[in-house]
Every structure is written in structure tokens, then in C-alpha cells.
Write an enzyme that holds these catalytic residues in place. Structure first.
Site, PDB file in Angstrom:
ATOM      1  N   GLU A   1       0.806  -1.218   0.000  1.00 41.99           N
ATOM      2  CA  GLU A   1       0.000   0.000   0.000  1.00 41.99           C
ATOM      3  C   GLU A   1       0.844   1.276   0.000  1.00 41.99           C
ATOM      4  OE1 GLU A   1      -2.758  -0.387   3.278  1.00 41.99           O
ATOM      5  OE2 GLU A   1      -3.886  -1.977   2.287  1.00 41.99           O
TER       6      GLU A   1
ATOM      7  N   GLU B   1      -5.329  -8.530  -0.005  1.00 41.90           N
ATOM      8  CA  GLU B   1      -6.102  -8.297   1.216  1.00 41.90           C
ATOM      9  C   GLU B   1      -7.566  -8.106   0.848  1.00 41.90           C
ATOM     10  OE1 GLU B   1      -4.790  -5.220   3.871  1.00 41.90           O
ATOM     11  OE2 GLU B   1      -2.672  -5.802   3.722  1.00 41.90           O
TER      12      GLU B   1
END
Length: 618
Positions: A277, A404
């Protein structure tokens, strides 16, 4: 601490001086290593070849290694002598999809017989495309909030064990993602602490032992420009500042070189994910970007950083063809403005890059406080997400992994089953495996009100202490949807006084003395009370009021908190008591330890009024 160090140094100097004055020099005896077999003998399969690696014995009399190979354990007739004391050898010219067997024999001067390794095997295969390889991951699980925390148990997770990962595999998961943060475990030259690196390897090997695919990454090492400007902060920042970019790339290059070196001998089932991220931390753009030009600026920096990571990995022998996962901005699988402006990094290997994406979607259902019902609008949202990823990536030959995903618990199990069936079906249709996020926070905490309701982070799936599942019916829906069979998903039942087997009539009174706690070892539990302790034995501690924080310890302050706890919860060895009666169910290792040593209760904010022990629940 400084005084202690100073006194220690003074004592050491006085001791050495005394030895020199008396002429009594310490005698150091040289030890000679004995002949032995090679260690860490491993085989990594490739296309029509197998790469063997090992560690040579340290004995001075060591001469050479001879590799024996064949297509049967009983016929290792092909031999190759390794006379230059190398620690690797590639066997070429093999047939794909056929299993081969290997043995390494170490020879020594003056020794008649060699020392043989165990026989190992490997099956060469054609290289899979990134899309085909991604599909092999099928379905995965995240070891969340664990090695990505400052310490393994710092965010409330128990220490990871082989049994936990066995339970993940038994439930049907083919893949495990192991998020790791490295920045708090490096020195000023970005050298990774060896204890931390070895612990990461130990956890990776738990998955290797289960023949799982493993995603290993750099997780929470992304800082704001302000934080990274601090000379004592190590990591990377998305920044247009050339000084911070240089610092960021130096960190990433050094860390990935060390990771790639540590895991160079692992086969293609170990996947490196270079960043997690990546985003402009602390800015208004951190989680959401609307401007294409802003997205392009940040994505170009990400690509540049990823080029640095990939070059470092490929430069380490053994990683030339490893599959590598690369994210766009924030690893978003839903923010098309960033995906549209992201360019895959360069790679010397062909078709080994996989796009890493995350999507807790639909957001209002999966994360936000507003929605606990999975409806047709949510279905349409998922259709849009996976159609985009399929059209723009998998259909174009670029593999994608949804690293995720989860839907927060809102006391809506039946709706989350609908979500799981729809989400995993659409992902599979797009050729994208999903890796379930798990932070072990499973309880819902209120109404759907945005002011006082769910916080969106209740993504607990596996109770890691009990190795059982909070929501087995949802996990079953995932497995059935992607075609996994033969799974075992035992349900975790919230422990209560009755279901742990507490029986006051079978309990022994250890003490009824009152003691106000102050983090001292002032409440002693004599080992004689635990002579018959077994796994499942129960300790009951009563308090004058709720709210105490305690540790169950021995005289060396070793803590015991891995057992089942009723009316309390444990984090980093501290048990927070939520009632006046605390029950602690011993593990087998607890029982063994408590039999042999006196135990103590240390703590604060409470007064112990009684201690009772039930040695057997039968």
C-alpha cells in the site's frame, strides 16, 4: 541502565588487569569440528532443471561433496563430484513433470565412508505465465498484525506457531501472506537484526512445511515526508524530494538484498511483494486520489522504487526467475484513476510480475459503519471491480493477486456468507486469487450508526490460541466457491465458566489471603499445588473489583498467557481482568512448567482475594 553498564565495564577491566598481573592468562582451547553430513540440503525445481543447494561441513578434513541423482529413490546412479567446495549445483537436461531424487554425500580425509544427507526430491515444470501462476495460489490467508507490528505480539497477537499454520492449511488455504515490517529492526546502515530475520524465516518455514505458497513483503515501512526527514527514521516515503527519494531507494535496495539473500534457496512457491500500500502518508491524498496528474506523479515514484527493489532481488543468485508482486498506489484494486496511471516496473525476467491489489469491498458493507446487508447494489459493485481487473490486467496477460480482502463482522453472518460467495466467485472468474485479511478481532461492537457503531476493522477469522475458526460457515462458503475440498474448519466456541469445565467441588484452595498488586512478585503460588497439573487444568483468581492487570509469572518473570482466558484478555503477557473472577485454562507447556517451579501473580489496579486450582476437568 547506564550505571549498570559502567559498573560491568569496570569489573571486567579489573578482572582482566588481575589476570595480567598474576600472569594467569585465560586458556582458550581450539575446538575442531567433526565430520558430518551437509546441512540445509534443498532442491528448487525449474524448467527442465533442479537447483541443489547446501551448507558444507566445517571440519578441516572435509574434501568434497558428491551429488547422487536419479528418477527413483532406489537408483541414484548419476553422480557429480563437487571438488571446489561450492554450495550449489544445477542438474540440467531433466524432463518436466517427472520427479527426480537427490542425495549429497560429504567425503573427508582419513574417513572410509562418506556422510550421506537425506534423500530429497523435486519435479521440474515448464514456467507458468504470471496469470497461470497466480491462479495456482487458489485462496489465501493473512498473518495480520503480527510480524508487521513493531514486535510479533505487540498488537495483541499470540506468538505464531507451527500448529496455527497447520490449522490454516487444514482449513483449505493454499497460500499464506506474511506481512513483515523491517524498519524498526535495522541499524543505521539498514542491516536487518539477525534475530528478527531468523524469526521471519522460522515462520516462513512453518508454511513451507505445509507445502503452501508464501507471500513475503515489506509492510509498514512507508513514512510521511516529515517523518522520513528525521535521521533516525528508516524506511521510504513517496516524495518528489530528491534527498528523500535517494534515502528511500537506499533503504529498499539494502533491505531487499538481505531478504533475497536469506531466502535465495527457496523455490517458486515463495513470492516477494516489494511494497505494501505505498501512499503519500499524512497528506490529503493518502487514501483517495481523484486527479489523474496527481495519480501519475505518485505512481511514477512507485514504479521507480519498485525498479530498485526488483533490481536488488534479481542481483542475488537464486532469485533470477522468482515471481514478484508489485502494487500501484495504496495497492488499491478499486481506484481506477491510479491503476490507469500506473506503469509496471522493468524486469530482467520474463512474465514474472504480478499486480498486488487490495479491496475491502463494497466499502460500506465490508469496512464502513453504514451497511450490514449484502444486496444487488453490492453485487454490482463487485462486478465492476473484477471486470476492470480482468479487462485491464488478466486478459492482457498480467497476473493479479487480491492480497487483502475481508468483510467486517457486524453480527451479520448470513449476509457475509452471501458476500463471500459473490466476491470469491467473481474473483475466480477473473483469474484472481483472494487472500483473506485476519487481525483476530472478531466481535461486533454496536449498532450501524456512523457515530457509535462498528469500527470496520473486525476482521477476525482464526482464533490463533485455539487454532479454531470464529465463522466456519463463512470460511466453508469461500472454500466451496473456489472448489477446495477435504478441508477441516473446527469452530471456536467462546469460552465460558461452564464450557471450560470448571467445577468448584473439584478445586483446591491455594490461598485466600488478600494482596494488593503493584507489579511485584508478592503473591506466591507454591508449586506443590500444581503437582497434578495437566493440559486443561484451571486456575481461578478472585479480585475485590474488576479492572486489574496481571501477569502469571515464574521467578524469572517468564509470563504465561497462552491458555484460554475467561473474564479477561491477554496482550504481550499482560492479562486484563474484566470481572472479579478470572479463569485461566493451562496449556500443556503451562502444566509442565508450573509443576517444577513456584508461580507468582504480579500486577496493578487490583487486590487478589483468593486463588483456586482445579487439576482435572474430568
Amino acid at each position: 541502565m547506564k550505571n549498570l553498564i559502567s559498573k560491568t565495564r569496570i569489573f571486567a577491566c579489573l578482572f582482566i588487569s588481575a589476570l595480567l598481573l598474576t600472569g594467569c592468562n585465560p586458556k582458550v582451547e581450539k575446538t575442531t569440528a567433526e565430520p558430518s553430513a551437509v546441512s540445509d540440503f534443498k532442491a528448487v525445481k525449474g524448467n527442465q532443471q533442479v537447483k541443489l543447494s547446501w551448507k558444507n561441513p566445517s571440519a578441516d578434513s572435509f574434501e568434497k561433496v558428491v551429488i547422487y541423482s536419479g528418477d527413483s529413490e532406489d537408483d541414484l546412479s548419476d553422480t557429480t563430484e563437487i571438488t571446489d567446495k561450492s554450495t550449489s549445483y544445477t542438474v540440467s537436461g531433466l524432463s518436466n513433470n517427472q520427479t527426480y531424487y537427490f542425495k549429497a554425500s560429504a567425503y573427508f580425509t582419513g574417513t572410509e565412508s562418506p556422510y550421506d544427507s537425506d534423500i530429497i526430491s523435486a519435479t521440474p515444470t515448464d514456467d507458468l505465465s504470471s496469470v497461470e501462476f497466480a491462479k495456482e495460489l487458489v485462496i489465501g490467508w493473512n498473518l495480520g498484525n503480527t510480524l508487521d507490528a513493531p514486535t510479533e505480539t505487540g498488537w495483541g497477537m499470540p506468538k505464531t506457531t507451527q500448529e496455527m499454520i497447520n490449522a490454516v492449511k487444514a482449513a483449505g488455504f493454499e497460500t499464506i501472506r506474511i506481512p513483515v515490517s523491517w524498519s524498526e529492526h535495522v541499524d543505521s546502515s539498514y542491516n536487518i537484526n539477525s534475530d528478527w530475520m531468523n524469526r521471519v524465516k522460522e515462520v516462513v518455514d512453518y508454511a513451507v512445511n505445509n507445502d503452501m505458497y508464501i507471500i513475503l513483503n515489506v509492510h509498514h515501512d512507508n513514512y510521511s515526508e516529515k517523518d522520513l526527514s528525521d535521521s533516525d527514521t528508516y524506511g521510504f516515503a513517496l516524495s518528489s524530494n530528491s534527498i528523500l527519494q535517494t534515502k528511500s531507494k537506499a533503504y529498499l535496495e539494502k533491505v531487499w538484498t538481505q531478504i533475497a539473500t536469506k531466502f535465495a534457496s527457496y523455490d517458486e512457491k515463495l513470492i516477494f511483494e516489494v511494497l505494501n500500500e505505498p501512499r503519500a502518508v499524512g497528506t490529503s491524498d493518502e487514501w483517495y486520489i481523484t486527479s489523474a496528474s496527481t495519480a501519475k506523479t505518485y505512481c511514477d515514484i512507485i514504479t521507480d522504487y519498485e525498479n530498485t527493489c526488483i533490481s536488488a532481488i534479481r542481483a542475488v543468485s537464486g532469485n533470477e526467475d522468482r515471481y514478484i508482486m508489485v502494487p500501484s498506489y495504496a495497492a488499491s484494486g478499486t481506484m481506477t484513476v491510479t491503476l490507469d496511471n500506473y506503469t509496471l516496473p522493468d524486469d530482467s525476467a520474463s512474465d514474472k510480475l504480478i499486480l498486488s491489489t487490495h479491496a475491502y469491498s463494497p466499502y460500506n458493507f465490508a469496512m464502513a459503519n453504514a451497511d450490514s446487508t449484502f444486496d444487488s447494489d453490492d453485487e454490482a459493485s463487485l462486478t465492476s471491480i473484477f471486470n476492470y481487473l480482468k479487462t485491464n490486467y488478466t486478459d492482457k496477460g498480467i497476473g493479479v493477486v487480491m492480497g487483502e480482502a475481508s468483510a467486517s463482522n457486524k453480527d451479520n453472518t448470513s449476509e457475509r456468507i452471501k458476500w463471500a460467495e459473490d466476491y470469491f466467485a467473481k474473483a475466480e472468474s477473473a483469474g484472481i486469487p483472494v487472500v483473506l485479511w485476519d487481525n483476530m478481532v472478531y466481535t461486533a461492537d454496536g449498532s450501524e450508526s456512523t457515530e457509535s457503531g462498528y469500527n470496520g476493522e473486525h476482521h477476525g477469522w482464526l482464533n490463533r490460541n485455539a487454532c479454531k475458526w470464529y465463522f466456519p460457515t463463512i470460511i466453508q462458503a469461500m472454500m466451496d466457491t473456489v472448489g477446495v475440498s477435504g478441508y477441516s474448519i473446527p469452530e471456536y466456541v467462546v469460552p465460558t465458566v461452564s464450557n471450560i469445565g470448571w467445577d468448584a467441588s473439584k478445586a483446591t484452595t491455594v490461598s485466600t489471603n488478600e494482596s494488593t498488586l503493584s507489579w511485584g512478585t508478592d503473591y506466591k503460588l507454591d508449586k506443590s499445588y500444581f503437582a497434578n497439573a495437566t493440559e486443561g487444568s484451571i486456575l481461578k483468581v478472585t479480585f475485590s473489583a474488576s479492572g486489574a492487570a496481571i501477569k502469571l509469572i515464574n521467578s524469572s518473570w517468564t509470563t504465561y498467557s497462552d491458555g484460554t482466558i475467561v473474564n479477561g484478555s491477554a496482550s504481550d503477557g499482560v492479562i486484563t481482568v474484566s470481572d472479579t473472577d478470572l479463569y485461566y485454562v493451562l496449556t500443556s507447556s503451562d502444566a509442565s512448567a508450573w509443576k517444577s517451579q513456584d508461580m507468582y501473580i504480579a500486577g496493578q489496579n487490583g487486590t487478589v482475594t483468593g486463588v483456586y486450582f482445579q487439576a482435572s476437568v474430568n
